[in-house]
Design a protein around this motif. Structure first.
Motif, PDB file in Angstrom:
ATOM      1  N   LEU A  36       6.462   6.347   4.336  1.00  0.00           N
ATOM      2  CA  LEU A  36       6.076   6.908   3.044  1.00  0.00           C
ATOM      3  C   LEU A  36       6.844   8.182   2.712  1.00  0.00           C
ATOM      4  O   LEU A  36       7.203   8.416   1.559  1.00  0.00           O
ATOM      5  N   ALA A  72       1.490   6.800  -6.766  1.00  0.00           N
ATOM      6  CA  ALA A  72       0.400   7.728  -7.086  1.00  0.00           C
ATOM      7  C   ALA A  72       0.797   9.163  -6.765  1.00  0.00           C
ATOM      8  O   ALA A  72       0.537  10.086  -7.543  1.00  0.00           O
ATOM      9  N   ARG A  73       1.442   9.372  -5.627  1.00  0.00           N
ATOM     10  CA  ARG A  73       1.880  10.713  -5.223  1.00  0.00           C
ATOM     11  C   ARG A  73       2.852  11.304  -6.232  1.00  0.00           C
ATOM     12  O   ARG A  73       2.807  12.500  -6.533  1.00  0.00           O
ATOM     13  N   LEU A 122       2.282   1.727  -3.531  1.00  0.00           N
ATOM     14  CA  LEU A 122       1.262   2.242  -4.443  1.00  0.00           C
ATOM     15  C   LEU A 122       0.965   3.711  -4.158  1.00  0.00           C
ATOM     16  O   LEU A 122       0.771   4.505  -5.081  1.00  0.00           O
ATOM     17  N   GLU A 123       0.956   4.070  -2.879  1.00  0.00           N
ATOM     18  CA  GLU A 123       0.701   5.462  -2.506  1.00  0.00           C
ATOM     19  C   GLU A 123       1.831   6.363  -2.983  1.00  0.00           C
ATOM     20  O   GLU A 123       1.598   7.487  -3.463  1.00  0.00           O
ATOM     21  N   ALA A 124       3.071   5.870  -2.870  1.00  0.00           N
ATOM     22  CA  ALA A 124       4.219   6.657  -3.332  1.00  0.00           C
ATOM     23  C   ALA A 124       4.175   6.831  -4.847  1.00  0.00           C
ATOM     24  O   ALA A 124       4.444   7.920  -5.366  1.00  0.00           O
ATOM     25  N   SER A 172       0.827  -1.209   0.000  1.00  0.00           N
ATOM     26  CA  SER A 172       0.000   0.000   0.000  1.00  0.00           C
ATOM     27  C   SER A 172       0.861   1.259   0.000  1.00  0.00           C
ATOM     28  O   SER A 172       0.541   2.243  -0.673  1.00  0.00           O
ATOM     29  N   ALA A 173       1.985   1.220   0.739  1.00  0.00           N
ATOM     30  CA  ALA A 173       2.877   2.384   0.767  1.00  0.00           C
ATOM     31  C   ALA A 173       3.524   2.591  -0.588  1.00  0.00           C
ATOM     32  O   ALA A 173       3.688   3.726  -1.051  1.00  0.00           O
TER      33      ALA A 173
END
Length: 247
Positions: free
Chosen positions: A145, A111-112, A107-109, A104-105
């Motif tokens: 993150l 996307a960011r 994927l979040e990175a 999840s981290a």
């Protein structure tokens, strides 16, 4: 770099340990830093281990540097280069202190960072992307993150090997001063967000690059027809009409 003394390292043949730990120990004992090894050698050493290639890749989360043909063009497709050992993953205290980057981290990175390399701007269709630590764990970086950045294979290899020179503050300021007011305002907004958002055209380009070749060609031709048609309409609108003349 946190590592136990060589005499304290367990034997990589001890099957009570996990495959990732055993691969790390095998690399140190049988390959050695700076040496090339093959996928065949890795699999022969661990014939009963499932997904041994993936367990080896997992070592990169602990600052182990293992290059492939993606990052070292001199290598053959079946070869890998063990550049440098990282954290002592066989040490329970080290293993507990270094939290694994969660999916999840990552994927979040991604996307960011707009699914693009933060160094060169390359997108997934152009180069393989990975999520790396901005400050390596071995240098005191945190496994969170805020310390994750998206890099393409080339930029990640340069950063890992210490070949990406950090520019001086004065050099960067000279570049900032040379921008127009509009460009400076846009850059200031990026600084506030901590990332450069992709434009609609850039997002469309990324999506286009992921299409199969035949579908991409079809869309390119279709867009060409639309653009040429609009350009023709604009030229016709700007041309003087028949019978019009200057008085």
């Amino acid at each position: 770099m946190a590592k136990s003394d060589e005499g304290e390292r367990p034997d990589w043949r001890d099957e009570r340990m996990g495959t990732k730990v055993r691969v790390a120990l095998w690399l140190l004992a049988e390959v050695g830093e700076g040496c090339v090894f093959t996928r065949e050698q890795l699999r022969a050493a661990f014939p009963n281990a499932a997904q041994v290639d993936r367990r080896m890749r997992d070592l990169r989360d602990d600052d182990w540097v293992i290059e492939t043909q993606l990052t070292q063009v001199s290598l053959q497709a079946h070869e890998m280069l063990f550049v440098r050992a990282g954290a002592a993953v066989w040490d329970p205290s080290i293993r507990a202190a270094r939290q694994r980057r969660s999916r999840s981290a990552r994927l979040e990175a991604l996307a960011r960072d707009g699914c693009s390399c933060v160094r060169c701007g390359q997108a997934p269709g152009e180069r393989f992307l990975d999520v790396a630590y901005a400050v390596p764990l071995s240098e005191g970086g945190q496994a969170d993150l805020g310390n994750l950045i998206t890099l393409c294979a080339n930029c990640n290899a340069l950063a890992t090997r210490g070949l990406d020179e950090t520019p001086g503050g004065d050099d960067v300021w000279m570049q900032l001063e040379g921008l127009s007011l509009r460009e400076q305002s846009r850059l200031l907004a990026w600084m506030a967000m901590g990332r450069r958002p992709l434009s609609p055209a850039e997002r469309a380009w990324q999506a286009y690059r992921r299409l199969p070749a035949d579908r991409a060609q079809s869309l390119k031709e279709r867009l060409g027809e639309v653009v040429n048609g609009q350009l023709g309409d604009d030229e016709a609108a700007q041309s003087p009409k028949a019978g019009d003349s200057a008085l």
